[in-house]
Motif scaffolding. Structure first.
Motif: not given
Length: 207
Positions: A52-65, A104-109, A114-122
């Motif tokens: 989870v941490e790795h994917i957020y960093r890869k996507h948002f580093d340099g974009k306001g994270l 630069r980043i909204t909580y909605r984003q 978050f709902y794209r990067l994992h399976d929230p149904t299990t």
């Protein structure tokens, strides 16, 4: 984007190292680097915190994270160790805490991602990782975050997951930084274990 399962046993054989950690409340920075004034915080659980941490960093580093920390929250034990959390007896979830620039980043984003990067149904599970510590959860820090979390969850449930979401939406409580060797683990150990459910789903944008 698809992930293969590198050495599933590495999930269970990583060392139980001891390390000093800070026990911090939901509204302090603790062990994170200096965070600029005006930064906002998001706390999320989506299974093994490495991926989870790795994917957020890869996507948002340099974009306001500003920072992403892995740690433990949602439980009852003070100063929980990784070994204790892995037992499933402390009530904690493996979690990620993000500090970001809200201009630069909204909580909605962050939550749509978050709902794209994992399976929230299990319930209490991500792929082969089973236990209450791997639950899906949003820990909100104020009433506005709660409102947005419930709105985005409802939309994702209706538009993407056909009513299957089991994600908890609960107030943020005390946060404990995980041991230092967990921080940016997949950056430092590129062949380390990554849960196969951690990848970005190609859903259309939420309406």
């Amino acid at each position: 984007m698809a992930f293969t399962m590198p050495t599933f046993l590495s999930r269970f054989t990583r060392p139980f190292m001891s390390s000093t950690r800070l026990g911090i409340t939901a509204d302090t920075n603790g062990g994170a680097p200096a965070i600029p004034e005006g930064a906002e915080k998001a706390t999320l659980a989506a299974g093994c915190f490495w991926g989870v941490e790795h994917i957020y960093r890869k996507h948002f580093d340099g974009k306001g994270l500003y920072d992403a920390r892995v740690g433990y929250t949602g439980g009852d034990l003070n100063d929980p160790s990784y070994r204790a959390v892995c037992s499933g007896q402390t009530g904690h979830a493996e979690s990620v805490q993000l500090h970001y620039d809200p201009s630069r980043i909204t909580y909605r984003q962050i939550l749509e991602f978050f709902y794209r990067l994992h399976d929230p149904t299990t319930a209490n599970r991500q792929g082969p990782d089973v236990g209450h510590q791997y639950r899906s959860a949003i820990y909100y820090h104020n009433p506005e975050q709660e409102r947005i979390a419930r709105e985005i969850t409802q939309k994702a449930n209706e538009q993407w997951y056909k009513g299957g979401i089991v994600t908890e939406i609960v107030p943020a409580g005390q946060w404990w930084d995980a041991e230092e060797y967990h921080q940016q683990y997949l950056h430092n150990n590129p062949s380390g274990y990554e849960c196969p459910t951690h990848f970005l789903r190609t859903f259309p944008s939420l309406q």
